[in-house]
Design an enzyme around this catalytic site. Structure first.
Site, PDB file in Angstrom:
ATOM      1  N   ARG A  88       0.829  -1.210   0.000  1.00  0.00           N
ATOM      2  CA  ARG A  88       0.000   0.000   0.000  1.00  0.00           C
ATOM      3  C   ARG A  88       0.862   1.258   0.000  1.00  0.00           C
ATOM      4  O   ARG A  88       0.348   2.352  -0.028  1.00  0.00           O
ATOM      5  CB  ARG A  88      -0.805  -0.051   1.297  1.00  0.00           C
ATOM      6  CG  ARG A  88      -2.100   0.674   1.288  1.00  0.00           C
ATOM      7  CD  ARG A  88      -3.191  -0.276   0.934  1.00  0.00           C
ATOM      8  NE  ARG A  88      -4.471   0.205   1.373  1.00  0.00           N
ATOM      9  CZ  ARG A  88      -5.562  -0.534   1.357  1.00  0.00           C
ATOM     10  NH1 ARG A  88      -5.522  -1.777   0.963  1.00  0.00           N
ATOM     11  NH2 ARG A  88      -6.705  -0.028   1.736  1.00  0.00           N
ATOM     12  N   ARG A 125     -22.178  -1.502  -1.254  1.00  0.00           N
ATOM     13  CA  ARG A 125     -21.499  -2.783  -0.994  1.00  0.00           C
ATOM     14  C   ARG A 125     -22.104  -3.498   0.219  1.00  0.00           C
ATOM     15  O   ARG A 125     -22.401  -2.901   1.245  1.00  0.00           O
ATOM     16  CB  ARG A 125     -20.012  -2.552  -0.728  1.00  0.00           C
ATOM     17  CG  ARG A 125     -19.339  -3.853  -0.270  1.00  0.00           C
ATOM     18  CD  ARG A 125     -17.858  -3.815  -0.302  1.00  0.00           C
ATOM     19  NE  ARG A 125     -17.276  -2.727   0.463  1.00  0.00           N
ATOM     20  CZ  ARG A 125     -16.015  -2.367   0.346  1.00  0.00           C
ATOM     21  NH1 ARG A 125     -15.213  -2.990  -0.494  1.00  0.00           N
ATOM     22  NH2 ARG A 125     -15.544  -1.366   1.065  1.00  0.00           N
ATOM     23  N   ARG A 158     -19.763  -2.584   5.861  1.00  0.00           N
ATOM     24  CA  ARG A 158     -18.500  -2.398   6.579  1.00  0.00           C
ATOM     25  C   ARG A 158     -18.481  -1.086   7.356  1.00  0.00           C
ATOM     26  O   ARG A 158     -18.969  -0.068   6.858  1.00  0.00           O
ATOM     27  CB  ARG A 158     -17.340  -2.414   5.580  1.00  0.00           C
ATOM     28  CG  ARG A 158     -16.685  -3.771   5.486  1.00  0.00           C
ATOM     29  CD  ARG A 158     -15.725  -3.890   4.361  1.00  0.00           C
ATOM     30  NE  ARG A 158     -14.731  -2.830   4.275  1.00  0.00           N
ATOM     31  CZ  ARG A 158     -13.742  -2.828   3.369  1.00  0.00           C
ATOM     32  NH1 ARG A 158     -13.625  -3.821   2.516  1.00  0.00           N
ATOM     33  NH2 ARG A 158     -12.879  -1.837   3.327  1.00  0.00           N
ATOM     34  N   ARG A 169     -10.385   7.664   3.348  1.00  0.00           N
ATOM     35  CA  ARG A 169      -9.666   6.556   2.682  1.00  0.00           C
ATOM     36  C   ARG A 169      -9.184   6.974   1.302  1.00  0.00           C
ATOM     37  O   ARG A 169      -8.086   6.615   0.883  1.00  0.00           O
ATOM     38  CB  ARG A 169     -10.582   5.322   2.583  1.00  0.00           C
ATOM     39  CG  ARG A 169     -10.719   4.595   3.910  1.00  0.00           C
ATOM     40  CD  ARG A 169     -11.915   3.671   3.943  1.00  0.00           C
ATOM     41  NE  ARG A 169     -11.902   2.647   2.929  1.00  0.00           N
ATOM     42  CZ  ARG A 169     -12.998   2.002   2.503  1.00  0.00           C
ATOM     43  NH1 ARG A 169     -14.187   2.299   3.012  1.00  0.00           N
ATOM     44  NH2 ARG A 169     -12.910   1.082   1.601  1.00  0.00           N
TER      45      ARG A 169
HETATM   46  P1  AP5 Z   1     -14.675  -4.305  -3.962  1.00  0.00           P
HETATM   47  O1  AP5 Z   1     -14.250  -5.408  -4.849  1.00  0.00           O
HETATM   48  O2  AP5 Z   1     -15.034  -4.591  -2.554  1.00  0.00           O
HETATM   49  O3  AP5 Z   1     -13.600  -3.100  -4.042  1.00  0.00           O
HETATM   50  P2  AP5 Z   1     -12.181  -2.982  -3.314  1.00  0.00           P
HETATM   51  O4  AP5 Z   1     -11.267  -2.260  -4.253  1.00  0.00           O
HETATM   52  O5  AP5 Z   1     -11.735  -4.301  -2.792  1.00  0.00           O
HETATM   53  O6  AP5 Z   1     -12.603  -2.005  -2.163  1.00  0.00           O
HETATM   54  P3  AP5 Z   1     -12.143  -1.947  -0.636  1.00  0.00           P
HETATM   55  O7  AP5 Z   1     -13.016  -0.889  -0.017  1.00  0.00           O
HETATM   56  O8  AP5 Z   1     -12.159  -3.297  -0.001  1.00  0.00           O
HETATM   57  O9  AP5 Z   1     -10.704  -1.446  -0.783  1.00  0.00           O
HETATM   58  P4  AP5 Z   1      -9.859  -0.800   0.334  1.00  0.00           P
HETATM   59  O10 AP5 Z   1      -8.513  -0.850  -0.260  1.00  0.00           O
HETATM   60  O11 AP5 Z   1     -10.325   0.534   0.764  1.00  0.00           O
HETATM   61  O12 AP5 Z   1     -10.147  -1.738   1.592  1.00  0.00           O
HETATM   62  P5  AP5 Z   1      -9.321  -2.877   2.282  1.00  0.00           P
HETATM   63  O13 AP5 Z   1     -10.282  -3.895   2.761  1.00  0.00           O
HETATM   64  O14 AP5 Z   1      -8.179  -3.300   1.451  1.00  0.00           O
HETATM   65  O15 AP5 Z   1     -15.904  -3.591  -4.704  1.00  0.00           O
HETATM   66  C1  AP5 Z   1     -16.661  -2.571  -4.047  1.00  0.00           C
HETATM   67  C2  AP5 Z   1     -18.148  -2.726  -4.432  1.00  0.00           C
HETATM   68  O16 AP5 Z   1     -18.284  -2.542  -5.835  1.00  0.00           O
HETATM   69  C3  AP5 Z   1     -18.721  -4.123  -4.127  1.00  0.00           C
HETATM   70  O17 AP5 Z   1     -20.052  -3.968  -3.712  1.00  0.00           O
HETATM   71  C4  AP5 Z   1     -18.682  -4.850  -5.489  1.00  0.00           C
HETATM   72  O18 AP5 Z   1     -19.737  -5.800  -5.597  1.00  0.00           O
HETATM   73  C5  AP5 Z   1     -18.869  -3.685  -6.460  1.00  0.00           C
HETATM   74  N1  AP5 Z   1     -18.144  -3.886  -7.719  1.00  0.00           N
HETATM   75  C6  AP5 Z   1     -16.891  -4.379  -7.889  1.00  0.00           C
HETATM   76  N2  AP5 Z   1     -16.555  -4.379  -9.180  1.00  0.00           N
HETATM   77  C7  AP5 Z   1     -17.626  -3.869  -9.861  1.00  0.00           C
HETATM   78  C8  AP5 Z   1     -17.896  -3.614 -11.230  1.00  0.00           C
HETATM   79  N3  AP5 Z   1     -16.994  -3.890 -12.182  1.00  0.00           N
HETATM   80  N4  AP5 Z   1     -19.088  -3.062 -11.548  1.00  0.00           N
HETATM   81  C9  AP5 Z   1     -20.001  -2.789 -10.597  1.00  0.00           C
HETATM   82  N5  AP5 Z   1     -19.827  -3.016  -9.276  1.00  0.00           N
HETATM   83  C10 AP5 Z   1     -18.638  -3.550  -8.913  1.00  0.00           C
HETATM   84  O19 AP5 Z   1      -8.698  -2.106   3.523  1.00  0.00           O
HETATM   85  C11 AP5 Z   1      -9.509  -1.625   4.573  1.00  0.00           C
HETATM   86  C12 AP5 Z   1      -8.630  -0.940   5.595  1.00  0.00           C
HETATM   87  O20 AP5 Z   1      -7.659  -1.888   6.114  1.00  0.00           O
HETATM   88  C13 AP5 Z   1      -7.773   0.215   5.075  1.00  0.00           C
HETATM   89  O21 AP5 Z   1      -8.489   1.429   5.058  1.00  0.00           O
HETATM   90  C14 AP5 Z   1      -6.622   0.227   6.088  1.00  0.00           C
HETATM   91  O22 AP5 Z   1      -7.028   0.806   7.301  1.00  0.00           O
HETATM   92  C15 AP5 Z   1      -6.397  -1.272   6.349  1.00  0.00           C
HETATM   93  N6  AP5 Z   1      -5.409  -1.859   5.423  1.00  0.00           N
HETATM   94  C16 AP5 Z   1      -5.649  -2.786   4.460  1.00  0.00           C
HETATM   95  N7  AP5 Z   1      -4.501  -3.105   3.828  1.00  0.00           N
HETATM   96  C17 AP5 Z   1      -3.534  -2.365   4.403  1.00  0.00           C
HETATM   97  C18 AP5 Z   1      -2.134  -2.244   4.168  1.00  0.00           C
HETATM   98  N8  AP5 Z   1      -1.510  -2.927   3.189  1.00  0.00           N
HETATM   99  N9  AP5 Z   1      -1.440  -1.377   4.944  1.00  0.00           N
HETATM  100  C19 AP5 Z   1      -2.034  -0.686   5.938  1.00  0.00           C
HETATM  101  N10 AP5 Z   1      -3.358  -0.748   6.196  1.00  0.00           N
HETATM  102  C20 AP5 Z   1      -4.101  -1.576   5.433  1.00  0.00           C
END
Ligand code: AP5
Length: 214
Positions: A88, A125, A158, A169
């Site tokens: 990230r 979502r 969520r 974010r």
């Molecule tokens: P989805 O596939 O869920 O999108 P995503 O990119 O995975 O979104 P996230 O919100 O999960 O990403 P994020 O990076 O903010 O969160 P993460 O969990 O990694 O799709 C979203 C929606 O759209 C769904 O409803 C889906 O059905 C729909 N959709 C998908 N594709 C579509 C399409 N083509 N057409 C129409 N609809 C569609 O991280 C959460 C938190 O964890 C972070 O904020 C941070 O605090 C922590 N964290 C995670 N990783 C790290 C790291 N490496 N370092 C530090 N902190 C971290």
């Protein structure tokens, strides 16, 4: 094949991770899912991580790195893996290089989606409490309202999908994660993909990029 999916919140990393994991027969490893699982453990470590996540900020690198290190060392990752949400920032990318002992990633796929779509996607979502499967109230609704098609568990919103947290974010993404693009572009690994259209259309584009298209 070792692939990392990067992109802003809601760009579809989790959705593509699930679809591509099946197509490529490699485990889908989401740092967000690993962290959410850890926060449910009720340990002081988990509460600390949850506090960062609820504010929309990145969890400190050392906490995330421990989880990733343990996960990629498991035997099912010998043939490759799909990372979603990790690395990230450039420091995490360097740390990943050390964890992989120079084996490195084969592809870094940056999923690009317009900001308006991000807001629509995140506001609708729903996630399964049982198996983690993703839904969208409009674009990909479950067959039975509020219940997972696969395991029938409850679907939930969520905590970090609240409007103010989504804004934070997105800012964190621009400040801390976008510099990663330059890092991987310099390494010759970055490939940008259009994240619009149906999930299946996006998967087809990615498979063509990684050389596994039909
Ligand atoms: P989805 O596939 O869920 O999108 P995503 O990119 O995975 O979104 P996230 O919100 O999960 O990403 P994020 O990076 O903010 O969160 P993460 O969990 O990694 O799709 C979203 C929606 O759209 C769904 O409803 C889906 O059905 C729909 N959709 C998908 N594709 C579509 C399409 N083509 N057409 C129409 N609809 C569609 O991280 C959460 C938190 O964890 C972070 O904020 C941070 O605090 C922590 N964290 C995670 N990783 C790290 C790291 N490496 N370092 C530090 N902190 C971290």
């Amino acid at each position: 094949m070792r692939i990392a999916l990067v992109g802003p919140p809601g760009s579809g990393k989790g959705t593509q991770g699930e679809l591509l994991g099946h197509k490529l027969s490699v485990p889908h490893i989401s740092s967000g899912d690993l962290l959410r699982e850890a926060t449910r453990s009720g340990t002081p470590w988990g509460s600390k991580a949850k506090d960062y996540m609820d504010r929309g900020q990145l969890v400190p690198d050392e906490l995330v790195l421990e989880l990733i290190k343990e996960r990629v060392s498991r035997s099912d990752c010998r043939g490759g893996f799909l990372l979603d949400g990790f690395p990230r920032n450039p420091d995490q990318a360097l740390a990943l290089g050390r964890v992989l002992n120079g084996a490195g990633l084969d592809h870094v796929i940056a999923i690009e989606v317009a900001e308006q779509s991000i807001v629509e996607r995140l506001s609708g979502r729903r996630t399964c409490r049982g198996c983690g499967r993703l839904y969208h109230v409009t674009f990909n609704p479950p067959r039975r309202a509020g219940r997972c098609n696969v395991c029938s568990s409850e679907l939930y919103v969520r905590d970090d999908d609240r409007e103010d947290t989504v804004r934070e974010r997105l800012q964190v993404y621009r400040r801390q994660t976008e510099p990663l693009m330059g890092f991987y572009a310099d390494a010759g690994l970055l490939r940008r993909v259009d994240g619009s259209g149906s999930p299946e259309q996006v998967t087809t584009r990615i498979l063509a990029i990684v050389g596994a298209g039909r």
